[in-house]
Design a protein around this motif. Structure first.
Motif, PDB file in Angstrom:
ATOM      1  N   ARG A  82       0.851  -1.191   0.000  1.00 27.70           N
ATOM      2  CA  ARG A  82       0.000   0.000   0.000  1.00 27.70           C
ATOM      3  C   ARG A  82       0.882   1.234   0.000  1.00 27.70           C
ATOM      4  O   ARG A  82       1.787   1.349   0.824  1.00 27.70           O
ATOM      5  CB  ARG A  82      -0.922   0.016   1.219  1.00 27.70           C
ATOM      6  CG  ARG A  82      -1.855   1.244   1.266  1.00 27.70           C
ATOM      7  CD  ARG A  82      -2.752   1.210   2.494  1.00 27.70           C
ATOM      8  NE  ARG A  82      -3.710   0.095   2.426  1.00 27.70           N
ATOM      9  CZ  ARG A  82      -4.463  -0.282   3.440  1.00 27.70           C
ATOM     10  NH1 ARG A  82      -4.373   0.345   4.618  1.00 27.70           N
ATOM     11  NH2 ARG A  82      -5.314  -1.281   3.299  1.00 27.70           N
ATOM     12  N   GLY A 141      -3.310   5.212  -2.830  1.00 21.75           N
ATOM     13  CA  GLY A 141      -4.011   6.470  -2.645  1.00 21.75           C
ATOM     14  C   GLY A 141      -3.207   7.572  -3.311  1.00 21.75           C
ATOM     15  O   GLY A 141      -1.989   7.447  -3.479  1.00 21.75           O
ATOM     16  N   TYR A 199     -13.822  13.179   3.460  1.00 20.19           N
ATOM     17  CA  TYR A 199     -12.704  12.343   3.881  1.00 20.19           C
ATOM     18  C   TYR A 199     -13.053  11.660   5.207  1.00 20.19           C
ATOM     19  O   TYR A 199     -13.294  12.328   6.217  1.00 20.19           O
ATOM     20  CB  TYR A 199     -11.411  13.134   4.043  1.00 20.19           C
ATOM     21  CG  TYR A 199     -10.338  12.288   4.705  1.00 20.19           C
ATOM     22  CD1 TYR A 199      -9.803  11.200   4.033  1.00 20.19           C
ATOM     23  CD2 TYR A 199      -9.945  12.524   6.020  1.00 20.19           C
ATOM     24  CE1 TYR A 199      -8.863  10.376   4.643  1.00 20.19           C
ATOM     25  CE2 TYR A 199      -9.008  11.713   6.637  1.00 20.19           C
ATOM     26  CZ  TYR A 199      -8.468  10.635   5.935  1.00 20.19           C
ATOM     27  OH  TYR A 199      -7.554   9.818   6.553  1.00 20.19           O
ATOM     28  N   ARG A 228     -11.382   8.386   7.304  1.00 20.49           N
ATOM     29  CA  ARG A 228     -10.239   7.474   7.237  1.00 20.49           C
ATOM     30  C   ARG A 228     -10.673   6.025   7.052  1.00 20.49           C
ATOM     31  O   ARG A 228     -10.156   5.317   6.185  1.00 20.49           O
ATOM     32  CB  ARG A 228      -9.385   7.604   8.497  1.00 20.49           C
ATOM     33  CG  ARG A 228      -8.125   6.741   8.444  1.00 20.49           C
ATOM     34  CD  ARG A 228      -7.386   6.756   9.771  1.00 20.49           C
ATOM     35  NE  ARG A 228      -8.138   6.070  10.811  1.00 20.49           N
ATOM     36  CZ  ARG A 228      -8.112   4.736  10.990  1.00 20.49           C
ATOM     37  NH1 ARG A 228      -7.412   3.963  10.183  1.00 20.49           N
ATOM     38  NH2 ARG A 228      -8.817   4.179  11.954  1.00 20.49           N
ATOM     39  N   ARG A 229     -11.608   5.560   7.840  1.00 21.29           N
ATOM     40  CA  ARG A 229     -12.019   4.158   7.756  1.00 21.29           C
ATOM     41  C   ARG A 229     -12.632   3.837   6.391  1.00 21.29           C
ATOM     42  O   ARG A 229     -12.438   2.751   5.844  1.00 21.29           O
ATOM     43  CB  ARG A 229     -13.000   3.817   8.879  1.00 21.29           C
ATOM     44  CG  ARG A 229     -12.350   3.776  10.258  1.00 21.29           C
ATOM     45  CD  ARG A 229     -13.365   3.396  11.325  1.00 21.29           C
ATOM     46  NE  ARG A 229     -12.754   3.373  12.645  1.00 21.29           N
ATOM     47  CZ  ARG A 229     -12.144   2.312  13.174  1.00 21.29           C
ATOM     48  NH1 ARG A 229     -12.049   1.197  12.478  1.00 21.29           N
ATOM     49  NH2 ARG A 229     -11.634   2.379  14.385  1.00 21.29           N
ATOM     50  N   ALA A 234     -11.874   5.389   3.591  1.00 23.09           N
ATOM     51  CA  ALA A 234     -10.762   5.380   2.648  1.00 23.09           C
ATOM     52  C   ALA A 234     -10.035   4.036   2.673  1.00 23.09           C
ATOM     53  O   ALA A 234      -9.716   3.452   1.625  1.00 23.09           O
ATOM     54  CB  ALA A 234      -9.789   6.515   2.966  1.00 23.09           C
ATOM     55  N   VAL A 235      -9.772   3.535   3.873  1.00 26.71           N
ATOM     56  CA  VAL A 235      -9.081   2.248   4.001  1.00 26.71           C
ATOM     57  C   VAL A 235      -9.926   1.129   3.396  1.00 26.71           C
ATOM     58  O   VAL A 235      -9.399   0.231   2.718  1.00 26.71           O
ATOM     59  CB  VAL A 235      -8.748   1.962   5.479  1.00 26.71           C
ATOM     60  CG1 VAL A 235      -8.248   0.528   5.660  1.00 26.71           C
ATOM     61  CG2 VAL A 235      -7.701   2.955   5.987  1.00 26.71           C
ATOM     62  N   LEU A 244      -9.591   1.133  -0.311  1.00 26.98           N
ATOM     63  CA  LEU A 244      -8.298   0.574  -0.706  1.00 26.98           C
ATOM     64  C   LEU A 244      -8.321  -0.950  -0.628  1.00 26.98           C
ATOM     65  O   LEU A 244      -7.796  -1.636  -1.518  1.00 26.98           O
ATOM     66  CB  LEU A 244      -7.181   1.136   0.176  1.00 26.98           C
ATOM     67  CG  LEU A 244      -6.893   2.630   0.017  1.00 26.98           C
ATOM     68  CD1 LEU A 244      -5.962   3.111   1.120  1.00 26.98           C
ATOM     69  CD2 LEU A 244      -6.283   2.932  -1.347  1.00 26.98           C
ATOM     70  N   ARG A 281      -2.038  11.819   5.304  1.00 26.39           N
ATOM     71  CA  ARG A 281      -2.918  10.772   4.761  1.00 26.39           C
ATOM     72  C   ARG A 281      -2.181   9.431   4.663  1.00 26.39           C
ATOM     73  O   ARG A 281      -2.767   8.373   4.929  1.00 26.39           O
ATOM     74  CB  ARG A 281      -3.448  11.182   3.385  1.00 26.39           C
ATOM     75  CG  ARG A 281      -4.356  12.410   3.410  1.00 26.39           C
ATOM     76  CD  ARG A 281      -5.694  12.110   4.062  1.00 26.39           C
ATOM     77  NE  ARG A 281      -6.564  13.288   4.041  1.00 26.39           N
ATOM     78  CZ  ARG A 281      -6.852  14.028   5.098  1.00 26.39           C
ATOM     79  NH1 ARG A 281      -6.336  13.731   6.290  1.00 26.39           N
ATOM     80  NH2 ARG A 281      -7.654  15.069   4.996  1.00 26.39           N
ATOM     81  N   GLU A 325      -2.232   7.928   8.026  1.00 25.57           N
ATOM     82  CA  GLU A 325      -3.577   7.544   8.443  1.00 25.57           C
ATOM     83  C   GLU A 325      -4.053   6.259   7.762  1.00 25.57           C
ATOM     84  O   GLU A 325      -4.753   5.446   8.380  1.00 25.57           O
ATOM     85  CB  GLU A 325      -4.558   8.678   8.152  1.00 25.57           C
ATOM     86  CG  GLU A 325      -4.396   9.872   9.083  1.00 25.57           C
ATOM     87  CD  GLU A 325      -5.320  11.013   8.730  1.00 25.57           C
ATOM     88  OE1 GLU A 325      -5.806  11.665   9.652  1.00 25.57           O
ATOM     89  OE2 GLU A 325      -5.567  11.254   7.527  1.00 25.57           O
ATOM     90  N   ILE A 326      -3.690   6.063   6.508  1.00 25.49           N
ATOM     91  CA  ILE A 326      -4.160   4.872   5.790  1.00 25.49           C
ATOM     92  C   ILE A 326      -3.195   3.697   5.925  1.00 25.49           C
ATOM     93  O   ILE A 326      -3.460   2.613   5.395  1.00 25.49           O
ATOM     94  CB  ILE A 326      -4.417   5.167   4.293  1.00 25.49           C
ATOM     95  CG1 ILE A 326      -3.114   5.492   3.560  1.00 25.49           C
ATOM     96  CG2 ILE A 326      -5.460   6.273   4.131  1.00 25.49           C
ATOM     97  CD1 ILE A 326      -3.259   5.600   2.049  1.00 25.49           C
TER      98      ILE A 326
END
Length: 239
Positions: free
Chosen positions: A11, A51, A116, A118-119, A121-122, A125, A151, A154-155
């Motif tokens: 990642r 990302g 945005y 975070r969770r 976004a993950v 991914l 970011r 965070e990811i």
């Protein structure tokens, strides 16, 4: 001395400046955006989760002469809107190539992008979707370099890939100084001490404090994103 290959990454976070979208003819070049999209599709096909944080300097930059006389917060918010334009251009090019993509904005604009989270976004991914982060951190006085470092952490990215117009970090501008020396490897302290133009000091400090490597490479060379994520020696690595 040549570097030995580094490990492949699962990642990553790709940082694209606004200038990465431009060429001599246009502030957003269809040919350049298409090339980036082709490379992102290639990397996604390898199973790498990626990302992207986009800048907006090809359209408007808050800390620049074009914002002269403006209140800094207002100018920075204009710059955030510019990043959304670039994000939507990249999203369109990627989805035309069959790559499932989400744009997440740190400034709410629900008709154009997700907020945005975070969770979320993950989760995107993990589902092998490309996530494009727009609007920086959503706050003035912070650059998109700092947003990229934030970011990435965070990811849970394993590295930041910094796509540029040159093939790494030099001790002087190679366009002005043909005898400039390219670094294969740097440590964070040397970047800060020598004021090398990798990312701004806040971003470098965040990466240093959390052991997050930065790979600087030429985005315009086809296949370079793949080379970076698969561990080929490329550009300059800061760690």
């Amino acid at each position: 001395m040549a570097d030995s290959p580094s490990k492949p990454y699962r990642r990553v976070l790709l940082k694209l400046s606004g200038e990465a979208f431009a060429d001599e003819a246009a502030s957003i070049s269809p040919q350049v955006v298409a090339s980036v999209a082709d490379q992102l599709v290639e990397v996604n096909s390898l199973g790498v989760e990626i990302g992207v944080v986009v800048g907006g300097g090809n359209i408007f930059r808050g800390a620049s002469p074009q914002a002269s006389g403006m209140e800094r917060s207002s100018a920075d918010h204009m710059g955030m809107l510019a990043t959304v334009i670039n994000a939507l251009a990249l999203q369109d090019a990627c989805e035309k190539r069959g790559l499932d993509t989400r744009v997440q904005s740190a400034v709410a604009m629900q008709e154009l992008a997700e907020p945005y989270i975070r969770r979320r976004a993950v989760r995107h991914l993990e589902k092998k979707r490309l996530v494009i982060f727009a609007s920086g951190l959503g706050a003035p006085y912070f650059s998109t370099d700092t947003a990229a470092a934030q970011r990435a952490l965070e990811i849970g990215a394993q590295a930041i890939l910094k796509g540029t117009k040159v093939d790494g970090v030099y001790d002087a501008d190679p366009a002005l100084h043909p005898d400039a020396t390219k670094y294969d490897r740097l440590d964070y302290i040397q970047v800060l001490k020598d004021g090398l133009k990798v990312m701004d000091a806040t971003a470098i400090s965040l990466c240093m404090d959390n052991g997050l490597p930065i790979i600087v490479f030429n985005l315009r060379t086809e296949g370079n994103i793949r080379r970076a994520v698969t561990g080929e020696p490329i550009g300059t690595i800061v760690e």
